[in-house]
Design a protein around this motif. Structure first.
Motif, PDB file in Angstrom:
ATOM      1  N   LEU A  96       0.838  -1.196   0.000  1.00 34.24           N
ATOM      2  CA  LEU A  96       0.000   0.000   0.000  1.00 34.24           C
ATOM      3  C   LEU A  96       0.876   1.250   0.000  1.00 34.24           C
ATOM      4  O   LEU A  96       2.001   1.218   0.511  1.00 34.24           O
ATOM      5  N   PRO A  97       0.388   2.360  -0.557  1.00 34.02           N
ATOM      6  CA  PRO A  97       1.172   3.595  -0.552  1.00 34.02           C
ATOM      7  C   PRO A  97       1.570   4.003   0.861  1.00 34.02           C
ATOM      8  O   PRO A  97       0.822   3.786   1.811  1.00 34.02           O
ATOM      9  N   SER A  98       2.747   4.575   0.972  1.00 30.90           N
ATOM     10  CA  SER A  98       3.260   5.045   2.254  1.00 30.90           C
ATOM     11  C   SER A  98       3.071   6.550   2.354  1.00 30.90           C
ATOM     12  O   SER A  98       3.140   7.251   1.352  1.00 30.90           O
ATOM     13  N   PRO A  99       2.893   7.056   3.570  1.00 29.30           N
ATOM     14  CA  PRO A  99       2.870   8.516   3.691  1.00 29.30           C
ATOM     15  C   PRO A  99       4.266   9.057   3.387  1.00 29.30           C
ATOM     16  O   PRO A  99       5.260   8.507   3.867  1.00 29.30           O
ATOM     17  N   PRO A 100       4.371  10.094   2.583  1.00 25.89           N
ATOM     18  CA  PRO A 100       5.701  10.625   2.259  1.00 25.89           C
ATOM     19  C   PRO A 100       6.317  11.317   3.471  1.00 25.89           C
ATOM     20  O   PRO A 100       5.612  11.737   4.383  1.00 25.89           O
ATOM     21  N   LEU A 101       7.631  11.409   3.457  1.00 29.43           N
ATOM     22  CA  LEU A 101       8.336  12.169   4.480  1.00 29.43           C
ATOM     23  C   LEU A 101       8.018  13.648   4.315  1.00 29.43           C
ATOM     24  O   LEU A 101       7.725  14.113   3.208  1.00 29.43           O
ATOM     25  N   THR A 102       8.109  14.383   5.390  1.00 29.62           N
ATOM     26  CA  THR A 102       8.012  15.832   5.279  1.00 29.62           C
ATOM     27  C   THR A 102       9.233  16.313   4.497  1.00 29.62           C
ATOM     28  O   THR A 102      10.251  15.609   4.427  1.00 29.62           O
ATOM     29  N   PRO A 103       9.186  17.497   3.913  1.00 25.97           N
ATOM     30  CA  PRO A 103      10.370  17.992   3.195  1.00 25.97           C
ATOM     31  C   PRO A 103      11.631  18.016   4.065  1.00 25.97           C
ATOM     32  O   PRO A 103      12.710  17.642   3.603  1.00 25.97           O
ATOM     33  N   ALA A 104      11.509  18.409   5.325  1.00 28.20           N
ATOM     34  CA  ALA A 104      12.682  18.452   6.211  1.00 28.20           C
ATOM     35  C   ALA A 104      13.210  17.036   6.477  1.00 28.20           C
ATOM     36  O   ALA A 104      14.428  16.812   6.475  1.00 28.20           O
ATOM     37  N   ALA A 105      12.311  16.089   6.698  1.00 33.58           N
ATOM     38  CA  ALA A 105      12.735  14.708   6.953  1.00 33.58           C
ATOM     39  C   ALA A 105      13.349  14.097   5.697  1.00 33.58           C
ATOM     40  O   ALA A 105      14.327  13.345   5.779  1.00 33.58           O
ATOM     41  N   ALA A 106      12.802  14.406   4.532  1.00 33.74           N
ATOM     42  CA  ALA A 106      13.360  13.902   3.277  1.00 33.74           C
ATOM     43  C   ALA A 106      14.768  14.446   3.065  1.00 33.74           C
ATOM     44  O   ALA A 106      15.684  13.708   2.677  1.00 33.74           O
ATOM     45  N   ARG A 107      14.968  15.727   3.325  1.00 30.38           N
ATOM     46  CA  ARG A 107      16.302  16.331   3.175  1.00 30.38           C
ATOM     47  C   ARG A 107      17.290  15.676   4.140  1.00 30.38           C
ATOM     48  O   ARG A 107      18.418  15.367   3.773  1.00 30.38           O
ATOM     49  N   ALA A 108      16.878  15.456   5.381  1.00 28.94           N
ATOM     50  CA  ALA A 108      17.761  14.817   6.365  1.00 28.94           C
ATOM     51  C   ALA A 108      18.117  13.402   5.932  1.00 28.94           C
ATOM     52  O   ALA A 108      19.283  12.990   6.003  1.00 28.94           O
ATOM     53  N   TYR A 109      17.129  12.644   5.475  1.00 30.01           N
ATOM     54  CA  TYR A 109      17.349  11.270   4.996  1.00 30.01           C
ATOM     55  C   TYR A 109      18.331  11.264   3.832  1.00 30.01           C
ATOM     56  O   TYR A 109      19.311  10.509   3.830  1.00 30.01           O
ATOM     57  N   LEU A 110      18.101  12.114   2.849  1.00 31.53           N
ATOM     58  CA  LEU A 110      18.942  12.119   1.653  1.00 31.53           C
ATOM     59  C   LEU A 110      20.293  12.797   1.878  1.00 31.53           C
ATOM     60  O   LEU A 110      21.197  12.650   1.052  1.00 31.53           O
ATOM     61  N   SER A 111      20.453  13.525   2.973  1.00 34.87           N
ATOM     62  CA  SER A 111      21.732  14.152   3.309  1.00 34.87           C
ATOM     63  C   SER A 111      22.622  13.238   4.144  1.00 34.87           C
ATOM     64  O   SER A 111      23.817  13.507   4.287  1.00 34.87           O
ATOM     65  N   ASP A 112      22.057  12.194   4.695  1.00 35.45           N
ATOM     66  CA  ASP A 112      22.807  11.280   5.560  1.00 35.45           C
ATOM     67  C   ASP A 112      23.784  10.469   4.709  1.00 35.45           C
ATOM     68  O   ASP A 112      23.363   9.731   3.814  1.00 35.45           O
ATOM     69  N   PRO A 113      25.094  10.570   4.952  1.00 37.64           N
ATOM     70  CA  PRO A 113      26.054   9.836   4.115  1.00 37.64           C
ATOM     71  C   PRO A 113      25.952   8.325   4.257  1.00 37.64           C
ATOM     72  O   PRO A 113      26.447   7.589   3.399  1.00 37.64           O
ATOM     73  N   ASP A 114      25.294   7.846   5.304  1.00 39.63           N
ATOM     74  CA  ASP A 114      25.146   6.404   5.494  1.00 39.63           C
ATOM     75  C   ASP A 114      23.847   5.862   4.897  1.00 39.63           C
ATOM     76  O   ASP A 114      23.553   4.677   5.018  1.00 39.63           O
ATOM     77  N   VAL A 115      23.075   6.733   4.274  1.00 40.71           N
ATOM     78  CA  VAL A 115      21.874   6.316   3.532  1.00 40.71           C
ATOM     79  C   VAL A 115      22.226   6.367   2.055  1.00 40.71           C
ATOM     80  O   VAL A 115      22.595   7.412   1.534  1.00 40.71           O
TER      81      VAL A 115
END
Length: 154
Positions: free
Chosen positions: A31-50
């Motif tokens: 089922l579709p997931s709720p998207p991350l907030t813009p701030a949470a998405a930026r933090a996730y994609l900025s994490d060098p271990d992700v």
């Protein structure tokens, strides 16, 4: 055959994550997931271990994705990679997208000098795919359990 490119997402790619969340069923049959907030998405994609890659068609629409995490260890080699999730749009399956995403993961591991990766297969089809990519069945692991706090946080 329609072409696609593979790229690792960066901090400004939150919209790509939102699109993936909206189209979840087409990629993973979930089922579709709720998207991350813009701030949470930026933090996730900025994490060098992700490590999050998208395979995209010529118009930039996602046709596949792979998520992995660099994992610090307490013994042996200091790092390994946990290959968390892969998904390919139904209409793009069996066209090399999944293999290209796994190849991107392996290239990133080589670039960082990380020699081992592990993944949990949740179906026979997934296990066959991973084995076709060179993975071998490891020792059997226990049952995975989880817990969330009463309000979803601790």
């Amino acid at each position: 055959m329609t072409s696609f490119t593979v790229r690792r997402l960066g901090p400004d790619d939150g919209a790509a994550l939102e699109r993936l969340a909206q189209d979840e069923t087409d990629f993973t049959d979930e089922l579709p997931s709720p998207p991350l907030t813009p701030a949470a998405a930026r933090a996730y994609l900025s994490d060098p271990d992700v490590w999050h890659w998208h395979a995209e068609d010529a118009s930039g629409d996602p046709v596949g994705f792979l998520v992995a995490y660099v994992h610090r260890r307490r013994h042996g080699e200091p790092l390994d990679v946990m290959f968390e999730e892969i998904g390919v749009r139904r209409s793009w399956r069996r066209r090399g997208v999944g293999r290209a995403l796994v190849d991107a993961l392996h290239a990133q591991m080589r670039a960082h000098g990380i020699g081992s990766v592990w993944v949990a297969a949740d179906s026979e089809e997934a296990q066959a795919f991973y084995e076709a990519c060179g993975y071998e069945l490891d020792e059997l692991q226990g049952v995975i359990l989880s817990r969330a706090g009463d309000d979803g946080a601790y």
